[in-house]
Design a protein around this motif. Structure first.
Motif, PDB file in Angstrom:
ATOM      1  N   UNK A 104       0.804  -1.214   0.000  1.00  0.00           N
ATOM      2  CA  UNK A 104       0.000   0.000   0.000  1.00  0.00           C
ATOM      3  C   UNK A 104       0.840   1.269   0.000  1.00  0.00           C
ATOM      4  N   UNK A 105       2.046   1.199   0.592  1.00  0.00           N
ATOM      5  CA  UNK A 105       2.867   2.403   0.683  1.00  0.00           C
ATOM      6  C   UNK A 105       4.293   2.021   1.049  1.00  0.00           C
ATOM      7  N   UNK A 106       5.265   2.746   0.515  1.00  0.00           N
ATOM      8  CA  UNK A 106       6.662   2.552   0.899  1.00  0.00           C
ATOM      9  C   UNK A 106       7.312   3.908   1.166  1.00  0.00           C
ATOM     10  N   UNK A 107       8.206   3.929   2.124  1.00  0.00           N
ATOM     11  CA  UNK A 107       9.025   5.102   2.435  1.00  0.00           C
ATOM     12  C   UNK A 107      10.458   4.616   2.575  1.00  0.00           C
ATOM     13  N   UNK A 108      11.410   5.378   2.050  1.00  0.00           N
ATOM     14  CA  UNK A 108      12.819   5.009   2.137  1.00  0.00           C
ATOM     15  C   UNK A 108      13.561   6.039   2.976  1.00  0.00           C
ATOM     16  N   UNK A 109      14.374   5.543   3.911  1.00  0.00           N
ATOM     17  CA  UNK A 109      15.235   6.380   4.728  1.00  0.00           C
ATOM     18  C   UNK A 109      16.594   5.696   4.775  1.00  0.00           C
ATOM     19  N   UNK A 110      17.530   6.186   4.002  1.00  0.00           N
ATOM     20  CA  UNK A 110      18.869   5.590   3.960  1.00  0.00           C
ATOM     21  C   UNK A 110      18.812   4.139   3.506  1.00  0.00           C
ATOM     22  N   UNK A 111      19.355   3.232   4.329  1.00  0.00           N
ATOM     23  CA  UNK A 111      19.384   1.813   3.980  1.00  0.00           C
ATOM     24  C   UNK A 111      18.153   1.071   4.482  1.00  0.00           C
ATOM     25  N   UNK A 112      17.121   1.829   4.865  1.00  0.00           N
ATOM     26  CA  UNK A 112      15.884   1.229   5.391  1.00  0.00           C
ATOM     27  C   UNK A 112      14.680   1.626   4.561  1.00  0.00           C
ATOM     28  N   UNK A 113      13.679   0.743   4.606  1.00  0.00           N
ATOM     29  CA  UNK A 113      12.394   1.037   3.984  1.00  0.00           C
ATOM     30  C   UNK A 113      11.295   0.676   4.971  1.00  0.00           C
ATOM     31  N   UNK A 114      10.249   1.455   4.938  1.00  0.00           N
ATOM     32  CA  UNK A 114       9.044   1.173   5.713  1.00  0.00           C
ATOM     33  C   UNK A 114       7.966   0.852   4.687  1.00  0.00           C
ATOM     34  N   UNK A 115       7.335  -0.302   4.858  1.00  0.00           N
ATOM     35  CA  UNK A 115       6.356  -0.768   3.877  1.00  0.00           C
ATOM     36  C   UNK A 115       5.059  -1.121   4.585  1.00  0.00           C
ATOM     37  N   UNK A 116       3.966  -0.496   4.130  1.00  0.00           N
ATOM     38  CA  UNK A 116       2.636  -0.827   4.646  1.00  0.00           C
ATOM     39  C   UNK A 116       2.004  -1.789   3.654  1.00  0.00           C
ATOM     40  N   UNK A 117       1.431  -2.904   4.169  1.00  0.00           N
ATOM     41  CA  UNK A 117       0.964  -3.974   3.286  1.00  0.00           C
ATOM     42  C   UNK A 117      -0.294  -4.657   3.823  1.00  0.00           C
ATOM     43  N   UNK A 118      -0.851  -5.527   2.978  1.00  0.00           N
ATOM     44  CA  UNK A 118      -1.976  -6.380   3.380  1.00  0.00           C
ATOM     45  C   UNK A 118      -1.756  -7.761   2.759  1.00  0.00           C
ATOM     46  N   UNK A 119      -1.755  -8.809   3.624  1.00  0.00           N
ATOM     47  CA  UNK A 119      -1.657 -10.201   3.175  1.00  0.00           C
ATOM     48  C   UNK A 119      -3.059 -10.753   2.972  1.00  0.00           C
ATOM     49  N   UNK A 120      -3.225 -11.544   1.918  1.00  0.00           N
ATOM     50  CA  UNK A 120      -4.514 -12.199   1.719  1.00  0.00           C
ATOM     51  C   UNK A 120      -4.283 -13.568   1.085  1.00  0.00           C
ATOM     52  N   UNK A 121      -5.251 -14.429   1.259  1.00  0.00           N
ATOM     53  CA  UNK A 121      -5.175 -15.751   0.655  1.00  0.00           C
ATOM     54  C   UNK A 121      -6.390 -16.573   1.033  1.00  0.00           C
ATOM     55  N   UNK A 122      -6.731 -17.493   0.151  1.00  0.00           N
ATOM     56  CA  UNK A 122      -7.846 -18.403   0.366  1.00  0.00           C
ATOM     57  C   UNK A 122      -7.298 -19.719   0.896  1.00  0.00           C
ATOM     58  N   UNK A 123      -7.816 -20.162   2.020  1.00  0.00           N
ATOM     59  CA  UNK A 123      -7.322 -21.372   2.655  1.00  0.00           C
ATOM     60  C   UNK A 123      -7.612 -22.610   1.800  1.00  0.00           C
ATOM     61  N   UNK A 124      -6.626 -23.479   1.729  1.00  0.00           N
ATOM     62  CA  UNK A 124      -6.797 -24.752   1.028  1.00  0.00           C
ATOM     63  C   UNK A 124      -7.231 -25.864   1.979  1.00  0.00           C
TER      64      UNK A 124
END
Length: 131
Positions: free
Chosen positions: A65-85
């Motif tokens: 959803x979003x990434x920010x970079x600060x030097x050798x670091x990144x902050x990443x906002x995300x969402x995991x999804x999946x259908x159970x087998x």
């Protein structure tokens, strides 16, 4: 590549189950903490966890959803999804954030923050349903 680009390449490989490419993007001694607790201590641990997750959720996907970079670091906002087998194991829908560090062009550490209770319950149910 900057830290976000490395993480996004890893995430792209993860989304298609390309374990070889994922492994090439992490340090052998990868250090990952989840909600402040040690969770992964090597590239092999990371691979094992991802293979298990994809076994339970063959259509697993992590949307960025979003990434920010600060030097050798990144902050990443995300969402995991999946259908159970597996019957009795709920589908996956978890939002979170990762703070990753890149050294020598690979992910060397990551701090993941998400609703641990939700994902823990899903993974616990999956373990009980393991064939």
């Amino acid at each position: 590549m900057d830290a976000a680009e490395v993480w996004l390449a890893y995430n792209s490989a993860e989304n298609v189950g390309d374990f070889e490419s994922m492994g090439a993007l992490v340090a052998a001694d990868l250090d990952v903490a989840v909600n402040g607790q040690p969770a992964v201590a090597s590239a092999q641990d990371d691979l094992d966890a991802m293979q298990e997750l994809r076994d339970v959720y063959p259509d697993y996907r992590r949307q960025v959803d979003e990434t920010l970079v600060v030097g050798d670091r990144a902050v990443v906002r995300w969402r995991m999804s999946g259908t159970s087998s597996r019957s009795g194991v709920p589908d996956l829908d978890v939002a979170g954030c990762s703070i990753v560090t890149v050294a020598n062009g690979v992910l060397s550490s990551a701090y993941l923050y998400y609703d641990g209770a939700t994902l823990d319950a899903v993974l616990e149910a999956a373990a009980k349903e393991r064939p």
